[in-house]
Design an enzyme around this catalytic site. Structure first.
Site, PDB file in Angstrom:
ATOM      1  N   LYS A  38      -4.196 -69.691 -25.135  1.00  0.00           N
ATOM      2  CA  LYS A  38      -3.894 -69.829 -23.702  1.00  0.00           C
ATOM      3  C   LYS A  38      -3.861 -68.463 -23.007  1.00  0.00           C
ATOM      4  O   LYS A  38      -4.464 -68.282 -21.957  1.00  0.00           O
ATOM      5  CB  LYS A  38      -2.535 -70.519 -23.552  1.00  0.00           C
ATOM      6  CG  LYS A  38      -1.877 -70.357 -22.218  1.00  0.00           C
ATOM      7  CD  LYS A  38      -0.556 -71.053 -22.169  1.00  0.00           C
ATOM      8  CE  LYS A  38       0.657 -70.189 -22.391  1.00  0.00           C
ATOM      9  NZ  LYS A  38       1.006 -69.290 -21.295  1.00  0.00           N
ATOM     10  N   ASN A  39      -3.178 -67.500 -23.619  1.00  0.00           N
ATOM     11  CA  ASN A  39      -3.001 -66.209 -22.950  1.00  0.00           C
ATOM     12  C   ASN A  39      -4.261 -65.355 -22.937  1.00  0.00           C
ATOM     13  O   ASN A  39      -4.318 -64.334 -22.249  1.00  0.00           O
ATOM     14  CB  ASN A  39      -1.825 -65.441 -23.566  1.00  0.00           C
ATOM     15  CG  ASN A  39      -0.494 -66.056 -23.175  1.00  0.00           C
ATOM     16  OD1 ASN A  39      -0.447 -66.922 -22.308  1.00  0.00           O
ATOM     17  ND2 ASN A  39       0.575 -65.618 -23.825  1.00  0.00           N
ATOM     18  N   ARG A  66       3.375 -67.665 -13.457  1.00  0.00           N
ATOM     19  CA  ARG A  66       3.312 -66.239 -13.090  1.00  0.00           C
ATOM     20  C   ARG A  66       1.935 -65.638 -13.324  1.00  0.00           C
ATOM     21  O   ARG A  66       1.521 -64.723 -12.619  1.00  0.00           O
ATOM     22  CB  ARG A  66       4.311 -65.438 -13.923  1.00  0.00           C
ATOM     23  CG  ARG A  66       5.740 -65.808 -13.738  1.00  0.00           C
ATOM     24  CD  ARG A  66       6.596 -65.007 -14.678  1.00  0.00           C
ATOM     25  NE  ARG A  66       6.386 -63.586 -14.462  1.00  0.00           N
ATOM     26  CZ  ARG A  66       6.988 -62.864 -13.539  1.00  0.00           C
ATOM     27  NH1 ARG A  66       7.860 -63.424 -12.742  1.00  0.00           N
ATOM     28  NH2 ARG A  66       6.737 -61.582 -13.414  1.00  0.00           N
ATOM     29  N   CYS A  74      12.309 -65.194 -13.272  1.00  0.00           N
ATOM     30  CA  CYS A  74      11.959 -66.308 -14.140  1.00  0.00           C
ATOM     31  C   CYS A  74      13.113 -66.541 -15.098  1.00  0.00           C
ATOM     32  O   CYS A  74      14.115 -65.826 -15.065  1.00  0.00           O
ATOM     33  CB  CYS A  74      10.650 -66.049 -14.873  1.00  0.00           C
ATOM     34  SG  CYS A  74      10.801 -65.127 -16.381  1.00  0.00           S
ATOM     35  N   ARG A 123      11.635 -59.840 -14.457  1.00  0.00           N
ATOM     36  CA  ARG A 123      10.172 -59.774 -14.641  1.00  0.00           C
ATOM     37  C   ARG A 123       9.407 -59.238 -13.428  1.00  0.00           C
ATOM     38  O   ARG A 123       8.723 -59.987 -12.710  1.00  0.00           O
ATOM     39  CB  ARG A 123       9.612 -61.136 -15.054  1.00  0.00           C
ATOM     40  CG  ARG A 123       9.872 -61.415 -16.505  1.00  0.00           C
ATOM     41  CD  ARG A 123       9.176 -62.650 -16.956  1.00  0.00           C
ATOM     42  NE  ARG A 123       7.830 -62.418 -17.429  1.00  0.00           N
ATOM     43  CZ  ARG A 123       7.021 -63.372 -17.850  1.00  0.00           C
ATOM     44  NH1 ARG A 123       7.410 -64.620 -17.821  1.00  0.00           N
ATOM     45  NH2 ARG A 123       5.827 -63.082 -18.296  1.00  0.00           N
ATOM     46  N   PRO A 124       9.498 -57.939 -13.169  1.00  0.00           N
ATOM     47  CA  PRO A 124       8.803 -57.355 -12.016  1.00  0.00           C
ATOM     48  C   PRO A 124       7.279 -57.300 -12.190  1.00  0.00           C
ATOM     49  O   PRO A 124       6.776 -57.491 -13.297  1.00  0.00           O
ATOM     50  CB  PRO A 124       9.373 -55.935 -11.964  1.00  0.00           C
ATOM     51  CG  PRO A 124       9.857 -55.646 -13.342  1.00  0.00           C
ATOM     52  CD  PRO A 124      10.233 -56.956 -13.970  1.00  0.00           C
ATOM     53  N   ASP A 128       7.106 -63.905 -28.053  1.00  0.00           N
ATOM     54  CA  ASP A 128       6.803 -65.331 -27.884  1.00  0.00           C
ATOM     55  C   ASP A 128       7.081 -66.154 -29.149  1.00  0.00           C
ATOM     56  O   ASP A 128       6.921 -67.379 -29.130  1.00  0.00           O
ATOM     57  CB  ASP A 128       5.339 -65.523 -27.450  1.00  0.00           C
ATOM     58  CG  ASP A 128       5.122 -65.155 -25.996  1.00  0.00           C
ATOM     59  OD1 ASP A 128       6.107 -64.887 -25.292  1.00  0.00           O
ATOM     60  OD2 ASP A 128       3.954 -65.133 -25.553  1.00  0.00           O
ATOM     61  N   ARG A 134       2.855 -76.681 -21.328  1.00  0.00           N
ATOM     62  CA  ARG A 134       2.208 -75.451 -20.830  1.00  0.00           C
ATOM     63  C   ARG A 134       1.506 -74.715 -21.958  1.00  0.00           C
ATOM     64  O   ARG A 134       0.565 -73.954 -21.703  1.00  0.00           O
ATOM     65  CB  ARG A 134       3.252 -74.512 -20.203  1.00  0.00           C
ATOM     66  CG  ARG A 134       3.841 -75.031 -18.903  1.00  0.00           C
ATOM     67  CD  ARG A 134       4.686 -73.957 -18.251  1.00  0.00           C
ATOM     68  NE  ARG A 134       4.045 -72.663 -18.381  1.00  0.00           N
ATOM     69  CZ  ARG A 134       4.670 -71.514 -18.570  1.00  0.00           C
ATOM     70  NH1 ARG A 134       5.978 -71.502 -18.619  1.00  0.00           N
ATOM     71  NH2 ARG A 134       4.002 -70.396 -18.694  1.00  0.00           N
TER      72      ARG A 134
HETATM   73  C1  UD1 Z   1       2.509 -61.738 -21.344  1.00  0.00           C
HETATM   74  C2  UD1 Z   1       2.442 -63.145 -21.887  1.00  0.00           C
HETATM   75  C3  UD1 Z   1       3.829 -63.603 -22.337  1.00  0.00           C
HETATM   76  C4  UD1 Z   1       4.405 -62.597 -23.330  1.00  0.00           C
HETATM   77  C5  UD1 Z   1       4.357 -61.175 -22.777  1.00  0.00           C
HETATM   78  C6  UD1 Z   1       4.765 -60.128 -23.788  1.00  0.00           C
HETATM   79  C7  UD1 Z   1       0.611 -64.136 -20.669  1.00  0.00           C
HETATM   80  C8  UD1 Z   1       0.181 -65.093 -19.615  1.00  0.00           C
HETATM   81  N1  UD1 Z   1       1.943 -64.016 -20.836  1.00  0.00           N
HETATM   82  O1  UD1 Z   1       3.366 -61.755 -20.207  1.00  0.00           O
HETATM   83  O2  UD1 Z   1       3.712 -64.881 -22.931  1.00  0.00           O
HETATM   84  O3  UD1 Z   1       5.731 -62.939 -23.623  1.00  0.00           O
HETATM   85  O4  UD1 Z   1       3.018 -60.850 -22.356  1.00  0.00           O
HETATM   86  O5  UD1 Z   1       3.995 -60.226 -24.932  1.00  0.00           O
HETATM   87  O6  UD1 Z   1      -0.191 -63.543 -21.348  1.00  0.00           O
HETATM   88  N2  UD1 Z   1       6.958 -55.274 -16.783  1.00  0.00           N
HETATM   89  C9  UD1 Z   1       7.400 -54.469 -15.760  1.00  0.00           C
HETATM   90  N3  UD1 Z   1       6.604 -54.363 -14.651  1.00  0.00           N
HETATM   91  C10 UD1 Z   1       5.409 -55.015 -14.546  1.00  0.00           C
HETATM   92  C11 UD1 Z   1       4.976 -55.824 -15.606  1.00  0.00           C
HETATM   93  C12 UD1 Z   1       5.772 -55.929 -16.721  1.00  0.00           C
HETATM   94  O7  UD1 Z   1       8.468 -53.860 -15.831  1.00  0.00           O
HETATM   95  O8  UD1 Z   1       4.742 -54.877 -13.521  1.00  0.00           O
HETATM   96  C13 UD1 Z   1       7.800 -55.417 -18.001  1.00  0.00           C
HETATM   97  C14 UD1 Z   1       8.273 -56.846 -18.230  1.00  0.00           C
HETATM   98  O9  UD1 Z   1       9.406 -57.167 -17.470  1.00  0.00           O
HETATM   99  C15 UD1 Z   1       8.538 -56.825 -19.723  1.00  0.00           C
HETATM  100  C16 UD1 Z   1       7.454 -55.882 -20.250  1.00  0.00           C
HETATM  101  O10 UD1 Z   1       7.005 -55.135 -19.138  1.00  0.00           O
HETATM  102  O11 UD1 Z   1       9.807 -56.277 -19.971  1.00  0.00           O
HETATM  103  C17 UD1 Z   1       6.263 -56.559 -20.887  1.00  0.00           C
HETATM  104  O12 UD1 Z   1       5.788 -57.566 -20.007  1.00  0.00           O
HETATM  105  P1  UD1 Z   1       4.253 -57.934 -19.933  1.00  0.00           P
HETATM  106  O13 UD1 Z   1       3.568 -57.437 -21.155  1.00  0.00           O
HETATM  107  O14 UD1 Z   1       3.729 -57.529 -18.608  1.00  0.00           O
HETATM  108  O15 UD1 Z   1       4.310 -59.523 -19.979  1.00  0.00           O
HETATM  109  P2  UD1 Z   1       3.375 -60.530 -19.198  1.00  0.00           P
HETATM  110  O16 UD1 Z   1       2.011 -59.981 -19.057  1.00  0.00           O
HETATM  111  O17 UD1 Z   1       4.088 -61.000 -17.971  1.00  0.00           O
END
Ligand code: UD1
Length: 417
Positions: free
Chosen positions: A22-23, A92, A116, A121-122, A304, A396
């Protein structure tokens, strides 16, 4: 709304086939916006998130169809540039349209996803990366409003290796003028799959799977055909299902190299795990040992799989510590597991898990996708019946979980609530 009812106590036996990731599929779907025409993605799981992303694309004038795990995306009629709140708030990952729309259309309007179930989650890293590539961005009435008159490649350094921000940057940089070096990029296999897809469209992305990804912008990309990678989180969940029930199962169409961290932990816990090509065999044991875990970005232990692993540890001999370092507050499954008799104490981002002889079936509520999977796993070994409500979360990310577990011998059914 449906609920899932599980009667515990069956050892799982047999073989289960893993679907596509999915991801990986979600950013690949939005990468299709980088060109006009018909792209085809195979091995696509029939999941609610994929359908939601199809709806996001359809609002942009794209025509999509998902038939027998083959997804066809026709971007010839691309006309919109907005991902609205009603869709972004349900998923998201809709933010994955930001980079491609900016690169292909010069503008994008994407609702801010908000908080969330796992805390704030910024999306600041996504926004900053687009600004670095030359976009002007304003936050207006809850929307990210972005514009660019041609993006320009340049070095971008992330403070955190964000999967989503890396994907958005790779997509935007693919059509930028010049070269973008992404430093401290996410190394997840889903980023590598996205890079391979973009390269099959005529793009030039190097270094995916390492912490430095180099994207040389090209003038245009063309539609492509791509088979997506296996879902490592689905595979890991079935691995834990085999281990927790003391069963004997073969997980087929998986990629063992993507699951090394989990496999090492399971082996340390005394579970038999063998890998041969795309098959992972798991032999559960009566007594499993407690093994600590610290989640971290790939190739570390995936966040995950933290909830599912915690369920396994509730019945493992000894005490263990599970530390969540990727997200701030990802323990919403803990109160539900406690209701089933688990001994878990939370201290900040750490869970202390004690041994209990058995879990007992109870009515519980799924709070997010992976938490729901953890509750299903708990139900598989609990005494009596476990009723899991709000199972739309599980749809999902797990295609046909009742059918797959049922075929392995679990007593599980979906009933209207
Ligand atoms: C993706 C996955 C999710 C998984 C996560 C970490 C998808 C659709 N989702 O989520 O299932 O749990 O990777 O492996 O692929 N962060 C910031 N600022 C940002 C973006 C992220 O501070 O702009 C922080 C997040 O809060 C978190 C960390 O970075 O603490 C990692 O998040 P991120 O790797 O971005 O997760 P997602 O891409 O949202």
């Amino acid at each position: 709304m449906d609920k899932i009812v599980v009667k515990g106590g069956r050892k799982l036996k047999g073989a289960v086939k893993i679907g596509g990731a999915k991801n990986a599929v979600l950013p690949i779907m939005t990468a299709c916006l980088l060109t006009r025409g018909v792209s085809v993605v195979t091995n696509v799981p029939g999941l609610r998130d994929v359908v939601t992303m199809k709806s996001v694309l359809e609002r942009l004038g794209v025509v999509g169809s998902l038939d027998d795990h083959t997804l066809t995306i026709d971007t010839s009629g691309l006309s919109g540039f907005e991902a609205p709140y009603d869709l972004v708030s349900t998923m998201r990952a809709s933010i994955y349209v930001l980079g491609p729309l900016l690169a292909a259309c010069g503008k994008a309007k994407v609702s801010l996803p908000g908080g969330c179930a796992w805390g704030p989650r910024p999306v600041d890293l996504h926004i900053r990366a687009m600004q670095e590539l030359g976009a002007t961005i304003e936050i207006d009435h809850g929307y990210i409003v972005a514009e660019a008159k041609g993006l320009k490649g340049r070095p971008i350094k992330f403070s955190i290796p964000s999967v989503g921000a890396t994907a958005n940057t790779v997509m935007a940089a693919s059509l930028a003028e010049g070269t973008t070096r992404i430093i401290n990029a996410a190394k997840e296999p889903e980023i590598t799959a996205l890079a391979e897809f973009i390269n099959s469209m005529g793009g030039r992305v190097r270094g995916a799977g390492t912490d430095t990804v180099v994207v040389e912008g090209v003038k245009e990309l063309h539609p492509a055909k791509f088979r997506t990678i296996p879902d490592r989180i689905e595979a890991g969940t079935y691995l834990i299902a085999g281990a927790i029930t003391g069963g004997k199962i073969e997980i087929e169409d998986a990629c063992p190299e993507h699951l090394e961290a989990l496999i090492l932990n399971l082996r340390q816990a005394g579970v038999g795990v063998e890998c041969s090509g795309s098959v992972i065999s798991v032999r559960g044991k009566r007594d499993i040992a407690s093994v600590d875990v610290l989640t971290s970005p790939f190739p570390g232990f995936p966040t995950d799989l933290q909830a599912q692993y915690m369920t396994l540890m509730t019945v493992a001999r000894g005490n263990c510590v599970i530390s969540e370092t990727v997200f701030k507050d990802r323990f919403t499954h803990v109160p539900e597991l406690r209701r089933m008799g688990a001994d878990i104490k939370i201290e900040g981002n750490t869970a202390h898990v004690g041994y209990v002889k058995r879990l007992s079936g109870a009515p519980v509520m799924a709070t997010d996708l992976r938490a729901s999977a953890a509750l299903v796993l708990a139900g598989l070994i609990a005494e009596g019946e476990t009723h899991i409500s709000r199972v739309y979360h599980i749809d999902r990310g797990y295609e046909g979980i009742e059918q797959k577990l049922g075929a392995l011998g679990a007593q599980i059914e979906r009933v209207p609530e």
